[in-house]
Design a protein around this motif. Structure first.
Motif, mmCIF file in Angstrom:
data_model
loop_
_atom_site.group_PDB
_atom_site.id
_atom_site.type_symbol
_atom_site.label_atom_id
_atom_site.label_comp_id
_atom_site.label_asym_id
_atom_site.label_seq_id
_atom_site.Cartn_x
_atom_site.Cartn_y
_atom_site.Cartn_z
ATOM 1 N N GLY A 198 36.468 43.426 35.706
ATOM 2 C CA GLY A 198 37.740 44.056 35.372
ATOM 3 C C GLY A 198 37.809 45.534 35.695
ATOM 4 O O GLY A 198 38.844 46.167 35.508
ATOM 5 N N LYS A 199 36.729 46.122 36.188
ATOM 6 C CA LYS A 199 36.680 47.550 36.536
ATOM 7 C C LYS A 199 36.624 47.695 38.049
ATOM 8 O O LYS A 199 36.397 46.724 38.767
ATOM 9 C CB LYS A 199 35.449 48.223 35.917
ATOM 10 C CG LYS A 199 35.319 48.047 34.427
ATOM 11 C CD LYS A 199 36.354 48.838 33.700
ATOM 12 C CE LYS A 199 36.145 48.695 32.190
ATOM 13 N NZ LYS A 199 37.273 49.150 31.436
ATOM 14 N N ARG A 208 35.679 44.654 43.946
ATOM 15 C CA ARG A 208 35.946 45.704 42.947
ATOM 16 C C ARG A 208 35.922 47.111 43.545
ATOM 17 O O ARG A 208 36.104 48.082 42.834
ATOM 18 C CB ARG A 208 34.946 45.590 41.799
ATOM 19 C CG ARG A 208 35.109 44.295 41.028
ATOM 20 C CD ARG A 208 34.158 44.190 39.855
ATOM 21 N NE ARG A 208 34.230 42.843 39.305
ATOM 22 C CZ ARG A 208 33.227 42.220 38.700
ATOM 23 N NH1 ARG A 208 32.062 42.836 38.558
ATOM 24 N NH2 ARG A 208 33.372 40.999 38.255
ATOM 25 N N GLU A 263 43.476 41.428 39.701
ATOM 26 C CA GLU A 263 44.471 41.107 38.662
ATOM 27 C C GLU A 263 43.955 40.022 37.728
ATOM 28 O O GLU A 263 44.182 40.075 36.519
ATOM 29 C CB GLU A 263 45.798 40.685 39.306
ATOM 30 C CG GLU A 263 46.519 41.854 39.940
ATOM 31 C CD GLU A 263 47.760 41.440 40.725
ATOM 32 O OE1 GLU A 263 48.053 40.226 40.858
ATOM 33 O OE2 GLU A 263 48.450 42.355 41.240
ATOM 34 N N GLU A 299 40.835 39.439 36.891
ATOM 35 C CA GLU A 299 39.849 40.036 35.993
ATOM 36 C C GLU A 299 40.521 40.956 34.969
ATOM 37 O O GLU A 299 40.186 40.918 33.776
ATOM 38 C CB GLU A 299 38.788 40.797 36.788
ATOM 39 C CG GLU A 299 37.896 39.865 37.590
ATOM 40 C CD GLU A 299 36.804 40.574 38.368
ATOM 41 O OE1 GLU A 299 36.657 41.823 38.235
ATOM 42 O OE2 GLU A 299 36.078 39.897 39.109
ATOM 43 N N ARG A 300 41.470 41.748 35.405
ATOM 44 C CA ARG A 300 42.149 42.655 34.472
ATOM 45 C C ARG A 300 42.928 41.885 33.417
ATOM 46 O O ARG A 300 42.969 42.281 32.255
ATOM 47 C CB ARG A 300 43.069 43.606 35.234
ATOM 48 C CG ARG A 300 42.297 44.667 35.975
ATOM 49 C CD ARG A 300 43.216 45.660 36.654
ATOM 50 N NE ARG A 300 42.424 46.606 37.414
ATOM 51 C CZ ARG A 300 42.691 46.946 38.675
ATOM 52 N NH1 ARG A 300 43.719 46.427 39.306
ATOM 53 N NH2 ARG A 300 41.921 47.808 39.297
ATOM 54 N N ASP A 307 42.515 42.278 29.439
ATOM 55 C CA ASP A 307 43.673 42.562 28.587
ATOM 56 C C ASP A 307 43.826 41.517 27.503
ATOM 57 O O ASP A 307 44.144 41.830 26.356
ATOM 58 C CB ASP A 307 44.959 42.631 29.423
ATOM 59 C CG ASP A 307 44.980 43.854 30.336
ATOM 60 O OD1 ASP A 307 44.193 44.796 30.094
ATOM 61 O OD2 ASP A 307 45.778 43.860 31.281
#
Length: 164
Positions: free
Chosen positions: A90-91, A128, A151, A153-154, A158
């Motif tokens: 996610g990073k 990433r 998206e 992963e983010r 979230d």
């Protein structure tokens, strides 16, 4: 000669070809191939495990991978790929970040070149890497796949924040 095996995994963003031996995964790459290689009784457990972990990743159930991999490349490339693994799910990071991580801040272009030679997509998360200005940069699987993976992963991160 070491025998290699192949499986294909149908991800939401296209077919992924998994190649490995009975000991480790050698490559995970997007493919235009239509032929499906399914898990069979003679499929080595390491390939079946890779397939299952990719499936969990795409379902949003897995954040890391833990099957054996074998990277073939120069020592420099291997150091870049190892540094890529330090970018959390996610990073994102940049080529400059990776160059700094490996202690060679002037090697930004060489880092980009090593990144492009990564044969273990998703598992060694070259998707990433973004431009230092925040823009999406090249990805062998296509920028649209890179955008989807980031998206994906983010959205999982979230969701976890909401659940805490």
């Amino acid at each position: 000669m070491i025998k290699t095996y192949k499986l294909t995994y149908e991800s939401p963003i296209g077919v992924i070809e998994i190649i490995g031996t009975d000991k480790a995964i050698l490559s995970i790459l997007f493919s235009d191939e239509k032929k499906k290689e399914m898990i069979l009784d003679e499929t080595p457990p390491v390939l079946a495990e890779c397939y299952n972990q990719l499936d969990e990743y795409f379902k949003g159930e897995r954040l890391t991978f833990n099957f054996p991999i074998q990277c073939k490349g120069t020592e420099f490339q291997k150091s870049v790929w190892k540094a890529l693994e330090s970018i959390s799910y996610g990073k994102t990071g940049s080529y400059r970040d990776i160059a700094n991580t490996i202690g060679n801040e002037k090697a930004i272009r060489a880092v980009g070149n090593a990144n492009s030679k990564n044969m273990l997509s998703i598992v060694i998360p070259c998707h990433r890497i973004i431009g230092s200005n925040g823009t999406l940069t090249g990805y062998a699987g296509g920028i649209w796949r890179k955008k989807w993976l980031l998206e994906h992963e983010r959205s999982r991160i979230d969701t976890e924040k909401v659940m805490i």
